[in-house]
Motif scaffolding. Structure first.
Motif: not given
Length: 91
Positions: A1-26
């Motif tokens: 079962m898949a949960c939720g339905c994300w819209t593109h409304k926040h896609g860019e804002a969330l993508a930028q935040l995630i792109a700035d996270l450090p790699f290979n962390t826990s």
């Protein structure tokens, strides 16, 4: 079962935040691929919830805060629904 339905409304804002996270962390959120689909099961969603306070600290505007709040709701839904998955659809 898949949960939720994300819209593109926040896609860019969330993508930028995630792109700035450090790699290979826990953590789990750094593994979300903006170009390919990424799937979290309920255990991964629960683990990702622990990263939300840090993600909120990284927000620089209201659209990012709103995106993280929506993400939190989707992660919570997935984490508390046995057998569920949260799918991030890449571009």
């Amino acid at each position: 079962m898949a949960c939720g339905c994300w819209t593109h409304k926040h896609g860019e804002a969330l993508a930028q935040l995630i792109a700035d996270l450090p790699f290979n962390t826990s953590g789990k959120l750094w593994m979300v691929d903006p170009y390919n689909d990424t799937v979290f099961n309920e255990q991964e969603a629960e683990a990702a919830l622990r990263e939300i306070p840090d993600l909120l600290d990284r927000c620089t505007d209201d659209s990012q805060v709103e995106a993280v709040r929506d993400l939190t709701a989707f992660l919570e839904d997935c984490a508390t629904t046995p057998g569920s998955y949260l799918v991030f659809v890449g571009d």
